[in-house]
Design an enzyme around this catalytic site. Structure first.
Site, short mmCIF file in Angstrom:
data_model
loop_
_atom_site.label_atom_id
_atom_site.label_comp_id
_atom_site.label_asym_id
_atom_site.label_seq_id
_atom_site.Cartn_x
_atom_site.Cartn_y
_atom_site.Cartn_z
N GLU A 150 -4.73 4.59 6.14
CA GLU A 150 -4.57 4.50 4.69
C GLU A 150 -4.88 5.81 3.96
OE1 GLU A 150 -5.81 1.47 1.06
OE2 GLU A 150 -5.88 0.81 3.14
N SER A 176 -11.24 1.16 3.32
CA SER A 176 -10.45 0.66 4.46
C SER A 176 -9.66 1.81 5.06
CB SER A 176 -9.49 -0.44 3.99
OG SER A 176 -10.21 -1.55 3.50
N ARG A 189 0.82 -1.21 0.00
CA ARG A 189 0.00 0.00 0.00
C ARG A 189 0.86 1.27 0.00
NH1 ARG A 189 -2.18 -3.53 -1.27
NH2 ARG A 189 -4.14 -4.50 -0.64
#
Length: 368
Positions: A352, A255, A178
């Site tokens: 995130e 998320s 990520r």
């Protein structure tokens, strides 16, 4: 689930303005105004607007689809540039595969649907991820056993410091879980202009993730690309992870925390702290565990709310705006979750989304 739509924040109809509400341009629906806003639809305009902002010493904020963003209630004082450059070009096609350049302003899931429809494999498991193509390499997006890094050949960017266009090979992007060079190297910010993908020609999708395996075991279908896409959309929909307008959990940033990556010592410590069997999976030479599981085992249930900010009623990894939440409420809930998970597990949940207008960063970025 053919034809199932995914909500994406629209391109602004206002091309240039002194002030615009950023809440309307994000999937979470919170945040104040931009000092100056511009939506660019071609490379030259992007270059011109960046040079103008630099000349005025105005901080530049890059916006795509707005699905991975938390904006402070006070907004931002700099220049928000929405990179809405459309279009895609097939660069090379052989019997085995295809190289296709997709501009940053294309909707990610539209590109996935196009690839699946043409039986180009490599992105089918990433169906339903909201946002635009430009964000894909920055976040190294991934889902259900696939990461976009595995199919990216090249990323074209505009260097905001020099005003020049540059090309990054896959290795130069420094992809990790990520993350990428574009996300980590904040001193040399880049605006993604286009992404070149290398996809295989085959009508067989990847079915490695346990939920997908269970879905195909029960349906008895062959793992054709469209079947895999339909299954992914069905699973995501059941978890309210499609950001659909009709879904009460639809206002979210997806998320909110990444799944923690553990070394051998971290894996051992986690196993020692629980009598159950935490979900732990090999990830290269390390291990990945479930952020949602850690959150739930720290005492948070689906639907847990503080004010108008709440965990999704279907998935504890998504923080949602229940209609009139402030950015401060979203951040407060995230802080409470992050702190309690740390106290229980000594594992830091990494947020995130991007955060605009906060100084310092509102959440822990390093272990205390």
């Amino acid at each position: 689930m053919p034809g199932k739509s995914v909500k994406n924040v629209p391109m602004s109809t206002q091309t240039t303005g002194e002030s615009i509400s950023l809440a309307s341009l994000t999937s979470l629906g919170v945040g104040g105004h931009a000092g100056r806003f511009v939506c660019v639809t071609d490379r030259t305009s992007l270059q011109v607007e960046v040079r103008q902002a630099r000349a005025q010493n105005s901080r530049i904020y890059l916006l795509g689809g707005g699905s991975n963003l938390v904006v402070a209630d006070e907004g931002v004082n700099g220049t928000v540039v929405q990179v809405a450059i459309k279009g895609q070009t097939i660069l090379e096609e052989t019997a085995e595969g295809i190289r296709i350049r997709v501009n940053a302003g294309e909707v990610w899931d539209d590109f996935v649907a196009h690839a699946v429809n043409n039986q180009w494999a490599g992105v089918e498991c990433m169906s339903g991820i909201p946002g635009w193509v430009g964000a894909a390499p920055i976040q190294n997006i991934g889902a259900y056993g696939q990461e976009v890094a595995s199919v990216i050949e090249q990323v074209e960017v505009l260097d905001l410091n020099t005003g020049r266009f540059e090309n990054y090979s896959n290795s130069e992007c420094q992809f990790s879980y990520r993350s990428s060079a574009f996300k980590k190297n904040k001193a040399t910010p880049k605006a993604v202009v286009s992404v070149t993908f290398k996809l295989k020609k085959k009508n067989e999708g990847l079915v490695q993730y346990r939920d997908l395996q269970a879905d195909f075991a029960s349906s008895g279908q062959a793992p054709e690309l469209q079947h895999v896409r339909d299954a992914v959309l069905r699973i995501r929909g059941n978890k309210s992870m499609l950001l659909e307008d009709k879904d009460p959990n639809g206002q979210s940033a997806g998320s909110f925390f990444t799944n923690p990556i553990l070394d051998e010592e971290g894996r051992t410590q986690l196993l020692q702290k629980t009598e159950g069997a935490p979900p732990i999976y090999p990830y290269g030479d390390r291990y990945k565990t479930s952020a949602a599981w850690l959150i739930e085992q720290a005492g948070f249930e689906k639907g847990f709310a503080l004010g108008a900010a709440a965990l999704s009623s279907k998935h504890t990894l998504a923080i949602t705006n229940q209609g009139n939440a402030s950015s401060a409420e979203i951040v407060h809930l995230a802080k409470v979750i992050q702190a309690k998970v740390w106290d229980r597990w000594q594992i830091l949940l990494i947020p995130e989304p991007q955060f605009w207008g906060f100084d310092p960063h509102p959440l822990m970025e390093q272990a205390p």
